[in-house]
Design a protein around this motif. Structure first.
Motif, short mmCIF file in Angstrom:
data_model
loop_
_atom_site.label_atom_id
_atom_site.label_comp_id
_atom_site.label_asym_id
_atom_site.label_seq_id
_atom_site.Cartn_x
_atom_site.Cartn_y
_atom_site.Cartn_z
N MET A 170 -33.04 18.99 -55.12
CA MET A 170 -32.83 17.87 -54.08
C MET A 170 -31.76 17.33 -53.54
SD MET A 170 -36.16 15.25 -51.43
CE MET A 170 -36.61 17.07 -51.02
N LEU A 171 -30.78 16.75 -52.36
CA LEU A 171 -30.15 15.36 -52.11
C LEU A 171 -30.42 14.95 -51.09
CD1 LEU A 171 -26.74 14.49 -52.61
CD2 LEU A 171 -26.43 16.18 -50.81
N VAL A 172 -30.38 13.56 -51.51
CA VAL A 172 -31.49 12.60 -50.62
C VAL A 172 -30.37 11.99 -49.99
CG1 VAL A 172 -32.82 10.89 -50.08
CG2 VAL A 172 -33.50 12.71 -52.74
N THR A 173 -29.99 11.79 -48.67
CA THR A 173 -28.97 11.35 -47.77
C THR A 173 -28.98 10.10 -47.73
OG1 THR A 173 -29.11 11.48 -45.72
CG2 THR A 173 -27.81 13.62 -47.28
N GLY A 174 -28.97 8.78 -47.82
CA GLY A 174 -29.14 7.45 -47.89
C GLY A 174 -29.98 7.29 -49.24
N GLY A 175 -29.96 7.98 -49.92
CA GLY A 175 -30.53 7.89 -50.97
C GLY A 175 -31.15 6.67 -52.10
N ALA A 176 -29.62 5.78 -51.94
CA ALA A 176 -30.31 4.10 -52.37
C ALA A 176 -30.84 3.62 -52.06
CB ALA A 176 -28.56 3.86 -52.65
N GLY A 177 -30.91 3.33 -50.53
CA GLY A 177 -31.57 3.19 -49.92
C GLY A 177 -33.13 2.65 -49.51
N PHE A 178 -34.31 2.00 -48.86
CA PHE A 178 -35.35 1.44 -48.37
C PHE A 178 -36.00 3.14 -49.15
CE2 PHE A 178 -38.90 0.47 -45.59
CZ PHE A 178 -40.08 0.86 -46.62
N SER B 59 -40.44 13.26 -59.70
CA SER B 59 -42.02 12.89 -60.21
C SER B 59 -42.72 14.65 -59.80
CB SER B 59 -43.01 11.79 -59.79
OG SER B 59 -43.36 13.00 -58.20
N GLU B 60 -41.80 15.71 -59.14
CA GLU B 60 -41.72 16.64 -58.85
C GLU B 60 -41.47 17.65 -59.93
OE1 GLU B 60 -44.32 18.42 -56.69
OE2 GLU B 60 -44.97 15.96 -56.48
N GLY B 61 -40.25 17.14 -60.87
CA GLY B 61 -39.45 17.49 -61.64
C GLY B 61 -38.41 18.17 -60.86
N TRP B 62 -38.26 18.22 -60.48
CA TRP B 62 -36.28 18.59 -59.94
C TRP B 62 -35.19 17.74 -59.76
CZ3 TRP B 62 -38.68 17.96 -53.70
CH2 TRP B 62 -39.75 19.29 -53.71
N GLU B 63 -34.32 18.59 -59.82
CA GLU B 63 -32.94 17.70 -59.98
C GLU B 63 -32.68 16.59 -58.89
OE1 GLU B 63 -28.58 18.79 -61.60
OE2 GLU B 63 -29.54 20.29 -60.31
N VAL B 64 -32.07 15.82 -59.09
CA VAL B 64 -32.14 15.52 -57.65
C VAL B 64 -30.83 14.20 -57.35
CG1 VAL B 64 -32.98 13.70 -56.19
CG2 VAL B 64 -34.54 14.45 -57.64
N ALA B 65 -30.07 13.84 -56.35
CA ALA B 65 -29.01 13.62 -56.51
C ALA B 65 -28.95 12.32 -54.69
CB ALA B 65 -27.31 13.95 -56.79
N ALA B 66 -27.89 11.40 -54.59
CA ALA B 66 -28.32 10.30 -54.17
C ALA B 66 -26.69 10.64 -53.61
CB ALA B 66 -28.75 9.52 -54.50
#
Length: 308
Positions: free
Chosen positions: A1-9, A20-27
């Protein structure tokens, strides 16, 4: 999953929930309000403004996400009233850059951080369900509603699946107290510093202030994960169904922080709704009861004291 605004609140809580779901994640975040330290160790950060189409496309091409949680936004109602062009540049044009990059990268589903707290307009009594008529009262609300329509168009034209989560007023740990959004964080910052808090009136200075539905950030993150899994309808309110005045909010937070609240009256703000409460019936069906404000404020106050 890519989270835009991922370093925000909100985005950083979505990042944690996805991990916590075990997914690969980037921000993806321009760090205009987000902070690198909000991200867990090992999460890749693309320091990119969503208005930069080439940079957004490059980040998508490198990470190749299958899911996108689009949290990046100009999120202040007041700023949108003063600078509607800026609001549209970030929330509509920036969002389109994300959608175009997602389509090219083969993204399966986009989860969009929309707003129930603004799109429905005045909710004079009861709570607004998802079929409540949209009556956007600010440029911010209009840009969010417009982008919901873009999502539906991209679904029909290009097969890009999407879910719009209409947030109530989100609060909790890591909310930025600097700026015009995030009243709980602003109040906590002022109260811990021994400074007065301003309660903008609903109709005139000195009343108890506007009524809002406050939803804890962990429930917002849970909704994003459920939407990513395909467990929610395409449109979902994320709120509690309980309205709270600004004065009551300030006094409850002060009590949890163990300080006295010096509440000062202020006039109504441009673009503010008098009352906004969301119907959480669909949320309850998928995710159960949202956290109550009393417990949420206690947890937020605990975090604020330990991170001051």
């Amino acid at each position: 999953m890519l989270v835009t605004g991922g370093a925000g609140f909100i985005g950083s809580h979505v990042v944690e929930a996805a991990l916590s779901e075990g997914w690969e994640v980037a921000a993806l975040d321009d760090l205009s309000s987000g902070q690198r330290e909000n991200l867990p160790a090992g999460v890749k950060l693309y320091e990119v403004d969503v208005r930069d189409a080439a940079a957004v496309s490059a980040a998508f091409a490198e990470f190749r996400p299958t899911l996108v949680s689009h949290q990046a936004a100009q999120a202040s109602v007041s700023i949108s009233v003063r600078e509607p062009v800026l609001d549209a540049e970030v929330n509509i044009l920036g969002g389109l850059n994300v959608l175009l990059a997602a389509r090219t990268a083969g993204v399966r589903r986009v989860i969009f951080a929309s707003t129930g707290g603004a799109i429905y307009g005045e909710v004079p009594q009861g709570a607004a369900a998802e079929d409540w008529p949209a009556r956007p009262y600010s440029p911010y609300a209009t840009s969010k509603l417009s982008f919901e329509h873009y999502l539906e168009t991209f679904r029909q034209q290009f097969g890009l699946d999407a879910v719009s989560l209409r947030y109530a007023n989100v609060y909790g740990p890591r909310q930025n107290p600097h700026g015009e959004a995030g009243v709980v964080a602003i109040f906590a910052d002022h109260l811990l510093a021994g400074q007065p808090v301003r309660v903008n009136g609903m109709e005139e200075a000195g009343d108890d202030g506007c009524v809002r539905d406050y939803v804890y950030v962990a429930d917002v993150a849970r909704a994003n994960i459920a939407a990513a899994r395909g467990e929610t309808p395409r449109l979902l309110n994320v709120g509690t169904g309980v309205g709270t005045t600004t004065r009551r909010l300030a006094e409850g937070l002060a009590s949890d922080l163990g300080v006295r609240a010096d509440v000062q009256p202020a006039p109504p703000r441009a673009g503010d709704l008098k009352r906004s409460v969301l119907d959480p019936a669909r949320f309850r069906e998928v995710l159960g009861e949202p956290l109550g404000l009393e417990e949420g404020l206690r947890l937020t106050a605990e975090w604020a004291r330990s991170h001051r």
